[in-house]
Design an enzyme around this catalytic site. Structure first.
Site, short mmCIF file in Angstrom:
data_model
loop_
_atom_site.label_atom_id
_atom_site.label_comp_id
_atom_site.label_asym_id
_atom_site.label_seq_id
_atom_site.Cartn_x
_atom_site.Cartn_y
_atom_site.Cartn_z
N HIS A 1 0.24 5.45 6.90
CA HIS A 1 0.87 5.96 5.68
C HIS A 1 1.16 7.46 5.77
O HIS A 1 0.38 8.21 6.36
CB HIS A 1 -0.05 5.68 4.47
CG HIS A 1 -0.40 4.24 4.33
ND1 HIS A 1 -1.54 3.70 4.88
CD2 HIS A 1 0.25 3.22 3.73
CE1 HIS A 1 -1.58 2.41 4.62
NE2 HIS A 1 -0.50 2.08 3.93
N SER B 1 0.81 -1.23 0.00
CA SER B 1 0.00 0.00 0.00
C SER B 1 0.84 1.28 0.00
O SER B 1 0.33 2.34 -0.34
CB SER B 1 -0.92 0.01 1.22
OG SER B 1 -0.18 -0.13 2.41
N ASP C 1 -2.87 8.73 7.46
CA ASP C 1 -3.82 7.86 8.17
C ASP C 1 -3.05 7.12 9.27
O ASP C 1 -2.05 7.62 9.77
CB ASP C 1 -4.55 6.92 7.19
CG ASP C 1 -3.62 5.95 6.47
OD1 ASP C 1 -2.44 5.85 6.83
OD2 ASP C 1 -4.11 5.27 5.54
#
Ligand SMILES: *[C@@H]1O[C@H](CO)[C@@H](O)[C@H](O)[C@H]1NC(C)=O
Ligand SMILES: *[C@@H]1O[C@H](CO)[C@@H](O)[C@H](O)[C@H]1NC(C)=O
Ligand SMILES: *[C@@H]1O[C@H](CO)[C@@H](O)[C@H](O)[C@H]1NC(C)=O
Ligand SMILES: *[C@@H]1O[C@H](CO)[C@@H](O)[C@H](O)[C@H]1NC(C)=O
Length: 380
Positions: free
Chosen positions: A329, A42, A326
Site C-alpha cells: 500500500h 484495503s 508497507d
C-alpha cells in the site's frame, strides 16, 4: 461545581463552534457534492475490518503514525486515496466506515471498503471475514433505504443518491488472495483470460446493482502494477529493479476488459455516467521529480514473505520520499498525488471520459426519473 462545569461546557462549545466555523472558512466552502460513497478493498478501507474477525486489520502502530487519530484501520501512515479524494471534493471530515457515526451521518456518504475482499465471494476467504463486493452492496442497500426514510420516500432519495459521487476499486485480492494465492483453486479451473472475463462480468452485474440503488456518477478504478508492489516482488522473486510480469499482465488483462465494459454499461443504463480511472497509468508516472526517492521498497518493516508492517516497529523517518508504506500500500504522500490525478487528470489517458472533477460537473439526465423502468414493467 456543577454550575462551573456547565459554564465551562458552554464556553467550550462556543470555542468549538468558532473553531469549526473557522475550519469551514479555511476549507473554502461546502463539498462539491452532497455525498460520497466508497467501495473497495484495503486500498480504500478506513476501518470496516475492525468490526470483523479477520487477519486483515491494521489497527496497530506504525499504521496511522501520521494520522490525526492514530491507527484507524487504514493501510497507510496517514490518509489513503479515498480520504484524499474526499478532501479534494471539499468534505470537511473523512467519510465514515459503515455502521459508524450517528443516525444521520450516512447522509454525506459511507465507506464500505474492506481489506481482503474481492469481486468474487471466495476471494480472501483464507484471511477470515471481509465484506465482499456483494456484501458491500448489501450494506449500501441498507443505507439507501435509511436515506429514503430520512428524506421521506424512494423517489426523493433516488434524486439525492444520483447527485453523489461513487468511487469503486476492487480486484487486487481476486488475484493476490485467490488466483495467484496459495490454497485457492481458481488457477486450476480458469486460464488468466477466462478468469479476467469472469471477474469483469461479475463486476458488471455489481455495478449495475449500484446503479439500481440510484448511483449515477461512478468512478471505477483499474488496478495498479500489482507486480511492482514490494511484498509481491519479494514473494514471487523479482529482483530490485524489475517487477513480477505475470501479476502486471494480469492487471492489464483485467483493466482492458473493465475499461471496455464501462461504455457498454453506460449505454445500457439510462442516465448512468461511468468513468474509468486509469490507475495503471497513474501508478506508472515517474515520480522521481516529485520528491520520491524510494519507489520499490517499503517504508515500514515488513517481515520476509509478508505484506503488513510488523507491529510496533519504527517506520522510515522520510515517509514522503517513499511510494510504498508497507508491502502493498502507498504512503500518504503517494496516495495524495494519485488522488490528485484521479480528481484532475494531467493527461487524458489518466481518466476517461471524465476525471472526478469532470464527473462532478456532468449534468444529470433530467429525463431519467428513475421510475420509468417501473412504469414500463407495469405496462402502463
Ligand atoms: C455471493 O454472496 C452473496 C451474498 O453473500 C450471494 O447473494 C451471492 O449469490 C453469492 N454469489 C455466488 C456466485 O455464490
Ligand atoms: C474450489 O474452492 C472453492 C472454495 O473452497 C470450493 O467451493 C470449490 O468447490 C472448489 N472447486 C473445485 C473444482 O475444487
Ligand atoms: C453514455 O451514454 C449516453 C447515451 O445513453 C451518451 O449520451 C453519453 O455520451 C455516454 N457517456 C459516456 C461517458 O460514455
Ligand atoms: C524520472 O525522472 C527523473 C527526473 O525527474 C529522471 O532523472 C529519470 O531518468 C526519470 N526516470 C525514468 C525511468 O524515466
Amino acid at each position: 461545581m456543577e454550575g462551573g462545569l456547565k459554564a465551562w461546557g458552554i464556553l467550550l462549545s462556543i470555542v468549538l463552534g468558532v473553531v469549526s466555523n473557522w475550519k469551514q472558512w479555511a476549507r473554502g466552502s461546502s463539498p462539491q457534492v452532497p455525498c460520497l460513497f466508497i467501495f473497495g478493498d484495503s486500498v480504500f478501507d478506513n476501518g470496516n475490518n475492525l468490526a470483523l474477525d479477520t487477519d486483515v486489520t491494521v489497527d496497530y502502530l506504525p499504521y496511522g503514525v501520521d494520522f490525526p487519530y492514530g491507527s484507524t484501520g487504514r493501510c497507510s501512515n496517514g490518509v489513503n486515496i479515498a480520504d484524499a479524494i474526499a478532501d479534494l471534493l471539499g468534505f470537511e471530515d473523512y467519510i465514515l466506515p459503515f455502521g459508524k457515526g450517528n443516525c444521520r451521518e450516512f447522509m454525506g456518504g459511507v465507506n464500505y471498503a474492506s481489506g481482503g475482499s474481492g469481486i468474487l465471494n471466495t476471494t480472501g476467504y483464507l484471511l477470515g471475514q471481509r465484506y465482499t463486493m456483494d456484501l458491500q452492496l448489501y450494506n449500501h442497500k441498507i443505507i439507501a433505504s435509511r436515506i429514503a426514510k430520512e428524506l421521506g420516500g424512494a423517489d426523493v432519495a433516488n434524486k439525492y443518491l444520483g447527485q453523489c459521487i461513487y468511487v469503486v476499486e476492487i480486484g487486487y485480492n481476486d488475484y493476490l488472495n485467490n488466483y495467484y494465492g496459495e490454497g485457492y483453486n481458481s488457477s486450476k479451473i480458469y486460464t488468466p483470460e477466462q478468469f479476467a472475463q469472469l471477474l469483469v462480468q461479475t463486476y458488471e452485474t455489481q455495478l449495475e446493482r449500484l446503479y439500481n440503488e440510484g448511483a449515477r456518477k461512478v468512478a471505477v478504478f483499474g488496478l495498479i502494477r500489482m507486480g511492482c508492489m514490494p511484498a509481491y516482488k519479494n514473494i514471487f522473486g523479482a529482483d530490485e529493479s524489475s517487477c513480477v510480469d505475470k501479476l502486471n499482465q494480469a492487471a492489464q488483462l483485467f483493466n482492458n476488459k473493465l475499461q471496455k465494459a464501462l461504455p457498454k454499461l453506460n449505454a445500457s443504463l439510462p442516465g448512468a455516467i461511468f468513468t474509468y480511472i486509469n490507475s495503471y497509468e497513474i501508478d506508472s508516472e515517474n515520480v522521481t521529480g516529485l520528491g520520491f526517492k524510494f519507489t520499490s521498497t517499503s517504508c515500514c518493516h515488513v517481515p520476509n514473505g509478508e505484506i503488513p508492517c510488523a507491529a510496533l516497529t519504527y517506520p522510515c523517518p522520510n515517509r514522503d520520499e517513499h511510494v510504498y508504506w508497507d508491502g502493498a500500500h502507498y504512503t500518504e504522500a503517494r496516495a495524495r498525488i494519485f488522488a490528485k490525478r484521479a480528481y484532475q487528470r494531467q493527461l487524458p489517458v489518466e481518466a476517461y471520459p471524465y476525471d472526478i472533477s469532470g464527473l462532478v460537473k456532468v449534468p444529470l439526465d433530467e429525463t431519467d426519473d428513475h421510475c420509468s423502468t417501473w412504469a414500463i414493467n407495469n405496462g402502463d
